[in-house]
Scaffold this active site. Structure first.
Site, PDB file in Angstrom:
ATOM      1  N   GLY A  13       0.783  -1.236   0.000  1.00  0.00           N
ATOM      2  CA  GLY A  13       0.000   0.000   0.000  1.00  0.00           C
ATOM      3  C   GLY A  13       0.811   1.280   0.000  1.00  0.00           C
ATOM      4  O   GLY A  13       0.281   2.348   0.329  1.00  0.00           O
ATOM      5  N   ASN A  15       1.859   2.952  -2.587  1.00  0.00           N
ATOM      6  CA  ASN A  15       1.275   3.870  -3.581  1.00  0.00           C
ATOM      7  C   ASN A  15      -0.049   4.441  -3.085  1.00  0.00           C
ATOM      8  O   ASN A  15      -0.368   5.602  -3.355  1.00  0.00           O
ATOM      9  CB  ASN A  15       1.089   3.158  -4.920  1.00  0.00           C
ATOM     10  CG  ASN A  15       2.387   3.071  -5.689  1.00  0.00           C
ATOM     11  OD1 ASN A  15       2.864   4.072  -6.212  1.00  0.00           O
ATOM     12  ND2 ASN A  15       2.975   1.889  -5.733  1.00  0.00           N
ATOM     13  N   LEU A  95      -8.056  -7.669 -14.320  1.00  0.00           N
ATOM     14  CA  LEU A  95      -9.483  -7.356 -14.160  1.00  0.00           C
ATOM     15  C   LEU A  95     -10.263  -7.842 -15.383  1.00  0.00           C
ATOM     16  O   LEU A  95      -9.763  -7.784 -16.513  1.00  0.00           O
ATOM     17  CB  LEU A  95      -9.657  -5.853 -13.968  1.00  0.00           C
ATOM     18  CG  LEU A  95      -9.135  -5.337 -12.615  1.00  0.00           C
ATOM     19  CD1 LEU A  95      -8.855  -3.841 -12.679  1.00  0.00           C
ATOM     20  CD2 LEU A  95     -10.114  -5.655 -11.492  1.00  0.00           C
ATOM     21  N   ASN A 109      -3.455   2.506 -14.049  1.00  0.00           N
ATOM     22  CA  ASN A 109      -2.657   1.479 -13.386  1.00  0.00           C
ATOM     23  C   ASN A 109      -1.222   1.967 -13.301  1.00  0.00           C
ATOM     24  O   ASN A 109      -0.743   2.653 -14.212  1.00  0.00           O
ATOM     25  CB  ASN A 109      -2.706   0.180 -14.202  1.00  0.00           C
ATOM     26  CG  ASN A 109      -1.899  -0.938 -13.565  1.00  0.00           C
ATOM     27  OD1 ASN A 109      -2.079  -1.245 -12.382  1.00  0.00           O
ATOM     28  ND2 ASN A 109      -1.009  -1.549 -14.330  1.00  0.00           N
ATOM     29  N   HIS A 111       2.661   0.598 -13.133  1.00  0.00           N
ATOM     30  CA  HIS A 111       3.439  -0.616 -13.434  1.00  0.00           C
ATOM     31  C   HIS A 111       4.927  -0.298 -13.255  1.00  0.00           C
ATOM     32  O   HIS A 111       5.397   0.756 -13.717  1.00  0.00           O
ATOM     33  CB  HIS A 111       3.163  -1.073 -14.871  1.00  0.00           C
ATOM     34  CG  HIS A 111       3.885  -2.336 -15.220  1.00  0.00           C
ATOM     35  ND1 HIS A 111       3.409  -3.584 -14.851  1.00  0.00           N
ATOM     36  CD2 HIS A 111       5.057  -2.552 -15.869  1.00  0.00           C
ATOM     37  CE1 HIS A 111       4.261  -4.511 -15.272  1.00  0.00           C
ATOM     38  NE2 HIS A 111       5.264  -3.917 -15.887  1.00  0.00           N
TER      39      HIS A 111
HETATM   40  C1  GRF Z   1       4.178  -1.391  -7.238  1.00  0.00           C
HETATM   41  O1  GRF Z   1       5.530  -1.505  -7.596  1.00  0.00           O
HETATM   42  C2  GRF Z   1       3.309  -1.433  -8.456  1.00  0.00           C
HETATM   43  O2  GRF Z   1       3.898  -0.868  -9.580  1.00  0.00           O
HETATM   44  C3  GRF Z   1       3.130  -2.909  -8.650  1.00  0.00           C
HETATM   45  O3  GRF Z   1       2.992  -3.426  -7.350  1.00  0.00           O
HETATM   46  C4  GRF Z   1       3.718  -2.605  -6.450  1.00  0.00           C
HETATM   47  C5  GRF Z   1       2.804  -2.242  -5.323  1.00  0.00           C
HETATM   48  O4  GRF Z   1       3.480  -1.644  -4.252  1.00  0.00           O
HETATM   49  N1  GRF Z   1       2.018  -3.170  -9.525  1.00  0.00           N
HETATM   50  P1  GRF Z   1       2.649  -0.974  -3.067  1.00  0.00           P
HETATM   51  O5  GRF Z   1       1.631  -1.999  -2.577  1.00  0.00           O
HETATM   52  O6  GRF Z   1       1.980   0.260  -3.583  1.00  0.00           O
HETATM   53  O7  GRF Z   1       3.652  -0.671  -2.009  1.00  0.00           O
END
Ligand code: GRF
Length: 214
Positions: A13, A15, A95, A109, A111
Site C-alpha cells: 500500500g 502507492n 481485471l 494502473n 506498473h
Molecule cells: C508497485 O511496484 C506497483 O507498480 C506494482 O505493485 C507494487 C505495489 O506496491 N504493480 P505498493 O503496494 O503500492 O507498495
C-alpha cells in the site's frame, strides 16, 4: 472541487499512501472515496485505516473462487461510492472486461517498468535486472479491455540501473518514481487535462483547460 476516486490494492500500500498524502493537499483535485482490496492480509488495509479512508475487502473465497463475481461486487462497491476514476495501485489480478468496461477511460494502473518493456507480469523489476537493461522505471497507463499492461501511456519516469543493484535496491528507487508519477497522473486526469489521440495521450496545459462535465 475534489473528485472521488477508488483505489484497488493487493500489497503493502505504499502507492495508496502516496495518493492519501497527495489528497491531503487542498489543491489536489481528488479524494480517496474507497479502497478496494482483494486480500484480507494486505498491508494496504492498514494504510487505508490509518488514513481514515473507507476500505472494503473482497477475498476470492467469499465468491467461491469466481473471479467474475468478485469483479462485479468490486464494481458495484465503487459505483455505490460514485467514483469518477479507478486507480490500480499495486492490484495483483487481471481485471475482467466487465469491470474494465464499467469505467471507460477511467482506470489508471501503475506498473514498475517503462512500458512497453517488461509488461505483462508481476516481475518487471527482476526482468529488467536479468535483461541487463541500463534504464527502467515506472509507468502510469490506462487499463483497457483486452490489454494487460498495454493501454495508453499517461506518465513515465526513468530509473538508471546500477551495476551493483539488487532487486530490492532497484525496487526502492522505482517505488520513489511511482509515488511521484501516480499522484501526478491522477491529478491530471481529475483536472480533465488528458486528451486522447488514438494510443497517444496529450497533456493539455492548465490554462487552456476546458471544464469537464462528466
Ligand atoms: C508497485 O511496484 C506497483 O507498480 C506494482 O505493485 C507494487 C505495489 O506496491 N504493480 P505498493 O503496494 O503500492 O507498495
Amino acid at each position: 472541487m475534489k473528485r472521488p476516486i477508488g483505489v484497488l490494492v493487493s500489497g503493502a500500500g505504499s502507492n495508496l499512501q502516496a495518493l492519501c498524502d497527495a489528497a491531503r493537499n487542498p489543491d489536489f483535485p481528488a479524494v480517496v472515496a474507497l479502497v478496494v482490496c482483494n486480500r484480507a492480509d494486505a498491508g494496504a488495509i492498514d494504510v487505508a485505516r490509518r488514513n481514515a479512508v473507507p476500505v472494503e475487502v473482497f477475498p476470492l473465497a467469499d465468491f467461491a473462487g469466481n473471479t467474475l463475481a468478485r469483479d462485479h461486487a468490486m464494481r458495484d462497491a465503487l459505483r455505490a461510492k460514485a467514483v469518477d476514476l479507478v486507480v490500480c495501485a499495486g492490484y495483483n489480478r487481471v481485471l475482467s472486461d466487465d469491470f474494465l468496461m464499467a469505467f471507460p477511460d477511467a482506470i489508471l494502473n501503475v506498473h514498475p517498468s517503462l512500458l512497453p518493456a517488461f509488461g505483462g507480469g508481476m516481475h518487471a523489476i527482476e526482468d529488467a535486472l536479468a535483461a541487463g537493461a541500463r534504464v527502467t522505471g515506472a509507468t502510469v497507463h490506462y487499463l483497457e479491455p483486452g490489454e494487460t499492461d498495454g493501454g495508453a501511456i499517461v506518465v513515465q519516469g526513468a530509473v538508471d540501473i546500477l551495476t551493483d543493484d539488487t532487486v530490492d535496491s532497484l525496487r526502492t528507487r522505482v517505488h520513489d518514481v511511482e509515488w511521484r508519477i501516480l499522484p501526478e497522473a491522477v491529478g491530471l486526469w481529475c483536472q480533465g487535462r488528458l486528451r486522447r489521440h488514438g494510443r497517444r495521450i496529450e497533456i493539455v496545459s492548465s490554462d487552456k483547460n476546458e471544464v469537464r462535465t462528466s
